[in-house]
Design an enzyme around this catalytic site. Structure first.
Site, mmCIF file in Angstrom:
data_model
loop_
_atom_site.group_PDB
_atom_site.id
_atom_site.type_symbol
_atom_site.label_atom_id
_atom_site.label_comp_id
_atom_site.label_asym_id
_atom_site.label_seq_id
_atom_site.Cartn_x
_atom_site.Cartn_y
_atom_site.Cartn_z
ATOM 1 N N ASP A 80 -43.087 30.593 20.159
ATOM 2 C CA ASP A 80 -44.133 31.124 21.045
ATOM 3 C C ASP A 80 -43.672 32.478 21.578
ATOM 4 O O ASP A 80 -42.485 32.816 21.529
ATOM 5 C CB ASP A 80 -44.436 30.150 22.193
ATOM 6 C CG ASP A 80 -43.215 29.882 23.072
ATOM 7 O OD1 ASP A 80 -42.126 29.648 22.510
ATOM 8 O OD2 ASP A 80 -43.348 29.929 24.305
ATOM 9 N N GLU A 145 -41.526 27.861 24.952
ATOM 10 C CA GLU A 145 -40.324 28.319 25.667
ATOM 11 C C GLU A 145 -40.687 29.266 26.798
ATOM 12 O O GLU A 145 -40.073 29.249 27.850
ATOM 13 C CB GLU A 145 -39.381 29.023 24.682
ATOM 14 C CG GLU A 145 -37.974 29.232 25.232
ATOM 15 C CD GLU A 145 -37.795 30.564 25.938
ATOM 16 O OE1 GLU A 145 -36.741 30.744 26.569
ATOM 17 O OE2 GLU A 145 -38.688 31.439 25.882
HETATM 18 ZN ZN ZN Z 1 -37.036 33.952 23.872
#
Ligand code: ZN
Length: 274
Positions: A80, A145
């Site tokens: 992501d 994340e």
């Molecule tokens: Zn990163």
């Protein structure tokens, strides 16, 4: 061993491909990207699982086992990215274009580049028939994340602990290369900066604007405290890791203040500038 140029080309092409999946988080939408990587890794002989906490956002765990016990090396990454407004960009953030000797796109740095390098390395090793002598090589590519890893690393570690357990992990962030006095160095992250929050209170006595002398101003009592905080410097202490760091730089650290001043004078970004 493959030619370095071939590995570089493969990594670059993979990075371009990964950038073309729009995985801006929120909402992430990582599934298509993860399915693409899973197929590549399966094709090279990896055992691959896609594990999702929520619909459409699977984490990828790929294993190349040796068949015998031994250390597990994990190459970790996330697919992501933070958001991108195309109006702010000179190149389309999801183009993966190559221009000015760079690959352009959101996630080119954080961190599809490293994911591409990890996957290209793993694919090349597996395709050539390499297998670990003992233990296993693991790839863990997570989602979510950038907004706290609730559906990614956190969830994997609480719900699939055994699947992601590793003895050694290579991840982003620390370990950046840097040059100091013409020496190329690789850092190792041994700790993170923390936060120390506290409340500071000063008290006074209520008065009246027409008779200032009867009151005591609590705000002005704060001024010298703030000034002392602003001028304060951390007192350095010896500990093994920073001492090793100075040694690697070639700086005598017997006097820490002098060592920090030396590094700061040579490179203003150095540890002395904090
Ligand atoms: Zn990163």
């Amino acid at each position: 061993m493959p030619e370095p140029e071939d590995l570089e080309r493969r990594t670059t092409e993979l990075l371009q491909r990964l950038i073309r999946f729009n995985t801006v988080n929120p909402p992430g939408n990582e599934e298509e990207c993860q399915t693409f990587l899973a197929a590549l890794l399966r094709g090279a002989g990896f055992e691959v699982e896609l594990l999702a906490a929520v619909e459409g956002r699977p984490n990828l765990v790929a294993r190349l086992p040796s068949g015998s016990d031994g250390p597990v090396l994990c190459l970790l990454g996330h697919v992501d990215t933070v958001l991108a407004d195309p109006a702010d960009w000179t190149h389309d953030p999801w183009s993966g274009d190559i221009a000015e000797a760079c690959v352009w796109g959101r996630g080119a740095l954080d961190m599809k580049s490293q994911v591409a390098a990890e996957v290209a390395a793993a694919l090349t090793l597996a395709e050539e028939g390499w297998r670990p002598e003992s233990g296993e090589l693991k790839l863990v590519i997570t989602v979510d994340e950038e907004t706290g890893a609730e559906h990614g690393a956190q969830w994997l570690c609480s719900q699939h602990r055994d699947k992601v357990r590793a003895d050694l992990v290579v991840n982003e962030g620390a370990g950046e290369t840097f040059t100091y006095v013409e020496k190329r160095l690789y850092g190792v992250c041994v700790a993170e900066k923390g936060v120390f929050r506290f409340t500071l209170a000063t008290s006074g006595r209520a008065g009246h604007a027409s008779i200032p002398r009867i009151g005591v101003n609590a705000l002005t009592k704060m001024a010298p405290v703030l000034e002392a905080l602003a001028g304060g410097r951390v007192t350095p202490e010896h500990s093994p890791e920073p001492d090793a760091f100075f040694e690697a730089l070639g700086v005598d650290a017997s006097d820490l203040d002098a060592a920090l001043a030396e590094v700061e004078a040579t490179d203003p970004r150095g540890p002395g500038s904090r």
